[in-house]
Write a protein that holds these residues in place. Structure first.
Motif, PDB file in Angstrom:
ATOM      1  N   GLN A   1     -13.534  63.218   3.180  1.00  0.00           N
ATOM      2  CA  GLN A   1     -12.481  63.720   2.308  1.00  0.00           C
ATOM      3  C   GLN A   1     -12.439  65.230   2.475  1.00  0.00           C
ATOM      4  O   GLN A   1     -13.460  65.918   2.361  1.00  0.00           O
ATOM      5  CB  GLN A   1     -12.751  63.354   0.848  1.00  0.00           C
ATOM      6  CG  GLN A   1     -11.581  63.655  -0.068  1.00  0.00           C
ATOM      7  CD  GLN A   1     -11.863  63.263  -1.506  1.00  0.00           C
ATOM      8  OE1 GLN A   1     -13.005  63.309  -1.941  1.00  0.00           O
ATOM      9  NE2 GLN A   1     -10.818  62.899  -2.249  1.00  0.00           N
ATOM     10  N   VAL A   2     -11.265  65.767   2.756  1.00  0.00           N
ATOM     11  CA  VAL A   2     -11.181  67.176   3.118  1.00  0.00           C
ATOM     12  C   VAL A   2      -9.839  67.749   2.672  1.00  0.00           C
ATOM     13  O   VAL A   2      -8.844  67.033   2.546  1.00  0.00           O
ATOM     14  CB  VAL A   2     -11.354  67.339   4.656  1.00  0.00           C
ATOM     15  CG1 VAL A   2     -10.224  66.674   5.409  1.00  0.00           C
ATOM     16  CG2 VAL A   2     -11.480  68.794   5.053  1.00  0.00           C
ATOM     17  N   ARG A   3      -9.845  69.035   2.384  1.00  0.00           N
ATOM     18  CA  ARG A   3      -8.599  69.740   2.111  1.00  0.00           C
ATOM     19  C   ARG A   3      -8.283  70.615   3.310  1.00  0.00           C
ATOM     20  O   ARG A   3      -9.182  71.011   4.066  1.00  0.00           O
ATOM     21  CB  ARG A   3      -8.698  70.593   0.846  1.00  0.00           C
ATOM     22  CG  ARG A   3      -9.670  71.767   0.952  1.00  0.00           C
ATOM     23  CD  ARG A   3      -9.713  72.557  -0.342  1.00  0.00           C
ATOM     24  NE  ARG A   3      -8.457  73.213  -0.619  1.00  0.00           N
ATOM     25  CZ  ARG A   3      -8.156  74.459  -0.199  1.00  0.00           C
ATOM     26  NH1 ARG A   3      -9.035  75.151   0.507  1.00  0.00           N
ATOM     27  NH2 ARG A   3      -7.000  75.008  -0.499  1.00  0.00           N
ATOM     28  N   GLY A   4      -7.028  70.894   3.494  1.00  0.00           N
ATOM     29  CA  GLY A   4      -6.652  71.703   4.646  1.00  0.00           C
ATOM     30  C   GLY A   4      -5.605  72.730   4.290  1.00  0.00           C
ATOM     31  O   GLY A   4      -4.630  72.429   3.602  1.00  0.00           O
ATOM     32  N   THR A   5      -5.817  73.943   4.718  1.00  0.00           N
ATOM     33  CA  THR A   5      -4.791  74.976   4.600  1.00  0.00           C
ATOM     34  C   THR A   5      -4.694  75.629   5.960  1.00  0.00           C
ATOM     35  O   THR A   5      -5.706  75.978   6.564  1.00  0.00           O
ATOM     36  CB  THR A   5      -5.162  76.027   3.537  1.00  0.00           C
ATOM     37  OG1 THR A   5      -6.450  76.578   3.846  1.00  0.00           O
ATOM     38  CG2 THR A   5      -5.184  75.411   2.156  1.00  0.00           C
ATOM     39  N   GLY A   6      -3.501  75.764   6.438  1.00  0.00           N
ATOM     40  CA  GLY A   6      -3.337  76.364   7.751  1.00  0.00           C
ATOM     41  C   GLY A   6      -1.867  76.555   8.070  1.00  0.00           C
ATOM     42  O   GLY A   6      -0.983  76.283   7.250  1.00  0.00           O
ATOM     43  N   ARG A   7      -1.625  77.029   9.258  1.00  0.00           N
ATOM     44  CA  ARG A   7      -0.261  77.242   9.721  1.00  0.00           C
ATOM     45  C   ARG A   7       0.096  76.098  10.656  1.00  0.00           C
ATOM     46  O   ARG A   7      -0.545  75.900  11.692  1.00  0.00           O
ATOM     47  CB  ARG A   7      -0.153  78.581  10.433  1.00  0.00           C
ATOM     48  CG  ARG A   7      -0.539  79.763   9.549  1.00  0.00           C
ATOM     49  CD  ARG A   7      -0.381  81.087  10.272  1.00  0.00           C
ATOM     50  NE  ARG A   7       1.011  81.300  10.683  1.00  0.00           N
ATOM     51  CZ  ARG A   7       1.418  82.390  11.340  1.00  0.00           C
ATOM     52  NH1 ARG A   7       0.542  83.348  11.646  1.00  0.00           N
ATOM     53  NH2 ARG A   7       2.687  82.542  11.670  1.00  0.00           N
ATOM     54  N   VAL A   8       1.123  75.354  10.280  1.00  0.00           N
ATOM     55  CA  VAL A   8       1.510  74.172  11.027  1.00  0.00           C
ATOM     56  C   VAL A   8       2.850  74.409  11.698  1.00  0.00           C
ATOM     57  O   VAL A   8       3.852  74.701  11.029  1.00  0.00           O
ATOM     58  CB  VAL A   8       1.587  72.931  10.108  1.00  0.00           C
ATOM     59  CG1 VAL A   8       1.992  71.704  10.899  1.00  0.00           C
ATOM     60  CG2 VAL A   8       0.253  72.704   9.413  1.00  0.00           C
ATOM     61  N   GLY A   9       2.861  74.314  13.032  1.00  0.00           N
ATOM     62  CA  GLY A   9       4.102  74.441  13.777  1.00  0.00           C
ATOM     63  C   GLY A   9       4.548  73.093  14.314  1.00  0.00           C
ATOM     64  O   GLY A   9       3.967  72.056  14.000  1.00  0.00           O
ATOM     65  N   ASP A  10       5.576  73.104  15.155  1.00  0.00           N
ATOM     66  CA  ASP A  10       6.095  71.855  15.708  1.00  0.00           C
ATOM     67  C   ASP A  10       5.056  71.158  16.580  1.00  0.00           C
ATOM     68  O   ASP A  10       4.946  69.932  16.558  1.00  0.00           O
ATOM     69  CB  ASP A  10       7.352  72.118  16.541  1.00  0.00           C
ATOM     70  CG  ASP A  10       8.540  72.496  15.664  1.00  0.00           C
ATOM     71  OD1 ASP A  10       8.491  72.189  14.463  1.00  0.00           O
ATOM     72  OD2 ASP A  10       9.497  73.105  16.181  1.00  0.00           O
ATOM     73  N   ARG A  11       4.293  71.955  17.351  1.00  0.00           N
ATOM     74  CA  ARG A  11       3.336  71.357  18.286  1.00  0.00           C
ATOM     75  C   ARG A  11       1.939  71.936  18.155  1.00  0.00           C
ATOM     76  O   ARG A  11       1.065  71.603  18.951  1.00  0.00           O
ATOM     77  CB  ARG A  11       3.828  71.521  19.727  1.00  0.00           C
ATOM     78  CG  ARG A  11       5.084  70.714  20.030  1.00  0.00           C
ATOM     79  CD  ARG A  11       5.172  70.392  21.498  1.00  0.00           C
ATOM     80  NE  ARG A  11       6.197  69.395  21.771  1.00  0.00           N
ATOM     81  CZ  ARG A  11       6.206  68.611  22.834  1.00  0.00           C
ATOM     82  NH1 ARG A  11       5.230  68.697  23.715  1.00  0.00           N
ATOM     83  NH2 ARG A  11       7.159  67.731  23.032  1.00  0.00           N
ATOM     84  N   THR A  12       1.719  72.801  17.206  1.00  0.00           N
ATOM     85  CA  THR A  12       0.394  73.403  17.034  1.00  0.00           C
ATOM     86  C   THR A  12       0.046  73.465  15.552  1.00  0.00           C
ATOM     87  O   THR A  12       0.912  73.367  14.684  1.00  0.00           O
ATOM     88  CB  THR A  12       0.337  74.830  17.613  1.00  0.00           C
ATOM     89  OG1 THR A  12       1.282  75.651  16.926  1.00  0.00           O
ATOM     90  CG2 THR A  12       0.623  74.842  19.102  1.00  0.00           C
ATOM     91  N   VAL A  13      -1.236  73.639  15.282  1.00  0.00           N
ATOM     92  CA  VAL A  13      -1.713  73.886  13.929  1.00  0.00           C
ATOM     93  C   VAL A  13      -2.920  74.796  14.036  1.00  0.00           C
ATOM     94  O   VAL A  13      -3.772  74.629  14.908  1.00  0.00           O
ATOM     95  CB  VAL A  13      -2.073  72.566  13.194  1.00  0.00           C
ATOM     96  CG1 VAL A  13      -3.053  71.742  13.988  1.00  0.00           C
ATOM     97  CG2 VAL A  13      -2.635  72.841  11.811  1.00  0.00           C
TER      98      VAL A  13
END
Length: 634
Positions: A503-515
């Motif tokens: 179980q994990v939380r995620g914060t990041g920058r999500v693009g069309d083909r990258t994260v």
């Protein structure tokens, strides 16, 4: 005769695309062939025309396709019927030029026993060994360890290493069964095993006018299960005198069988005594690793196959051949190192293949390609060239890190780590190195940032799409905000096959083909496509996990007894039925994929309560095949 006007390419995948490229450069019309499964394949789209066939293994189908499409010649690529004397003769009988050696040369060199006798008579050193009805006696005289080899085989398939003399008779019988199943011929030969050997091959080129030259050597010592994974030219092992001697031996081997076209003479070489080289076999076709020779010689080997087959003379003598720089090739295969290199499969969702600046990728892939279990697992080859070996190694590692094949697990990341191994960097190679070091080159566990990136993608998917210039509802954002209380973190249950759910939380920058995500102060960037993430040649299929559903499933008792497919493939054998009592370790089913069989065994004693497949059933990876209820439950 002049250059051909049209050529049928009797193959598929990356080699078909590779041959079509040279045909296009020469202005020759290319004719592809395809089965029902390959109707939309890349080689079909890139050819000038394409003809449907029933099977790539049917000489009749291929010859008929060539005649129907107006071909003047047939290029067999490698694999399938490339080293089949019957196919070469069938082409000739139909008036089609076979772009390869004469059928007689293929037949002679395809029989390992006759081949050794022929080249030995021409003065080429051969590995001590023998064949015949007294095979066990010959092996005992040679002394352990020995190598059993199918006479009709090739490419390392079917070989068995015997170190224990007490097991010799049993191993010979097993080798005969394997040879008969694989090649239709149970004839064996036995050879003295050379510990820590190096596998070095010489590329030869011969025309129909009596001229034969060699194009230097390729080092092919990095192998797994007798299959090459990395090849390079030239070899760091050889000095100029040994290179010249081995090259001359290869030329004599080619002359001894009346060879024409491009071919490869393979030698086994003791690493501590390179001057003591021994002939192993001759491959009477273009080799998978031919690009490294093309880089260091500047010659297009497919072009010269065509020119020789069209009757041209070689315009150069041996002294005209020079080797410049260094080239290394890595074979990208549909296999999963984390699962013991079992064959993989799936749909290519995202593809990135480096090209240019001393890097070349030969590939049959495109986005949307379905990688199934019917064919060889090799998908592509990445080749790097530099002025020296260190530069070529560095370029190839970087190219593998840039390679993306999301949707299908591959060995690209494993190969990148292999190329950084101290022994490989130092050029201290042998054919057992990969097997010895493989475990340490497969990552242990899943990096935290992989789950964090997958969770960030899940967060992004929860945000509703907002029309351009439109209004975004703040209550629909997955921020965790709630009226009259503190924000609650959004967490996701995720699972990677073979691993425990997290179980994990995620914060990041999500693009069309990258994260991109930040973990412990470090930014990690991944390629992404659907549920797949990739980085530095590795990839992970991260799926959602429902702990409630998993608990309910486990309550029924079937989770511990579920037998799942370890790879996508076809069930070939079913040894049990529902209601059968089985013991722990008993073989229940066999799944076959990409020429590899995998036995599915009972995890414990019990009763077969479910059986969802039968022989011929096509299965996906992780698909439940059967359930064995433990004894206490049954």
């Amino acid at each position: 005769m002049g250059m051909f006007g049209s050529v049928l390419v009797a193959n598929r995948g990356e080699i078909a695309v590779r041959v079509i490229r040279t045909l296009r450069e020469l202005g020759v019309r290319s004719i592809a062939v395809f089965s029902d499964a390959d109707a939309d394949a890349r080689h079909v789209r890139e050819a000038d025309t394409a003809v449907r066939i029933g099977s790539y293994l049917s000489a009749d189908d291929l010859v008929e396709a060539g005649l129907r499409a107006g071909a003047e010649a047939v290029h067999p690529g490698y694999g399938f019927l490339a080293e089949n004397a019957g196919f070469a003769q069938a082409c000739a009988d139909a008036g089609l030029v076979f772009i390869g050696p004469p059928a007689a040369a293929i037949a002679l060199m395809g029989d390992k026993i006759r081949a050794k006798e022929t080249v030995s008579a021409a003065g080429v050193p051969v590995v001590p060994g023998g064949s015949g009805p007294e095979l066990e006696s010959i092996a005992r005289k040679l002394g352990m360890p020995v190598l059993l080899k199918p006479s009709a085989g090739g490419g390392g398939k079917g070989m068995r290493l015997v170190r224990d003399e007490a097991l010799l008779g049993e191993e010979i019988e097993a080798a005969r069964r394997g040879a008969l199943n694989a090649f239709g011929d149970d004839t064996l030969l036995v050879e003295r095993w050379i510990d820590r050997p190096r596998h070095i091959e010489i590329q030869v080129l011969a025309d129909g006018h009596g001229h034969v030259v060699h194009l230097g050597e390729r080092e092919c010592s990095l192998q797994r299960r007798h299959q090459k994974v990395i090849e390079e030219a030239p070899s760091v092992l050889l000095d100029e005198a040994t290179r010249a001697a081995m090259g001359e031996a290869a030329v004599q081997a080619a002359r001894s069988c009346g060879y024409e076209g491009a071919g490869t003479v393979e030698f086994i070489v003791p690493g501590d005594d390179p001057a003591s080289y021994y002939f192993m076999e001759m491959n009477t076709r273009l080799q998978v690793e031919h690009p490294v020779t093309e880089y260091v010689t500047g010659l297009d080997l497919v072009e010269w196959q065509l020119r020789v087959a069209a009757g041209e003379e070689l315009p150069y003598a041996q002294d005209d051949i020079t080797l410049t720089g260094h080239a290394i090739e890595a074979r990208i295969c549909a296999e999963d190192p984390a699962r013991g290199f079992l064959p993989s499969g799936g749909t290519v969702l995202s593809l990135r293949e480096p090209q240019g600046h001393g890097v070349r990728t030969d590939s049959g892939l495109s986005e949307g390609t379905e990688v199934g279990s019917a064919y060889d697992p090799m998908l592509s080859k990445v080749i790097a060239y530099g002025p020296d070996r260190a530069t070529a190694l560095r370029k190839l590692r970087a190219a593998l890190a840039e390679t993306v094949t999301l949707g299908v697990p591959t060995n690209a990341g494993f190969l990148r780590r292999l190329l950084a191994h101290p022994a490989v960097v130092a050029g201290e190679l042998d054919t057992g190195l990969v097997e010895r070091e493989a475990e340490g080159l497969v990552p242990d566990g899943i990096p935290d940032e992989v789950y964090a990136a997958a969770a960030a993608v899940r967060d992004a998917e929860l945000v509703p799409a907002t029309p351009a210039g439109g209004w975004a509802d703040p209550f629909s954002a997955p921020s965790g905000w709630r009226l009259g209380g503190e924000a609650v973190e959004t967490r996701h249950w995720l699972r990677i096959s073979g691993q425990e759910p997290v179980q994990v939380r995620g914060t990041g920058r999500v693009g069309d083909r990258t994260v991109s995500v930040t973990v412990d102060g470090t930014v990690h960037t991944f390629h992404r496509a659907g549920d797949w993430l990739g980085r530095d040649g590795d990839s992970w299929h991260v799926q959602d996990h429902d702990p409630v559903e998993a608990a309910l499933h486990g309550a029924g008792g079937s989770s511990t007894g579920s037998l799942t497919a370890p790879m996508p493939g076809t069930v070939t054998v079913v040894k049990v039925a529902v209601g059968d009592q089985v013991v722990a370790g008993q073989g229940l089913l066999v799944v076959e994929a990409m020429k590899m069989e995998h036995l599915i065994s009972a995890p414990h004693a019990g009763t077969v309560t479910e059986l969802d497949v039968r022989p011929g059933t096509t299965v996906a990876m992780d698909q439940v095949l059967a359930v064995v209820a433990p004894e206490e439950e049954s």
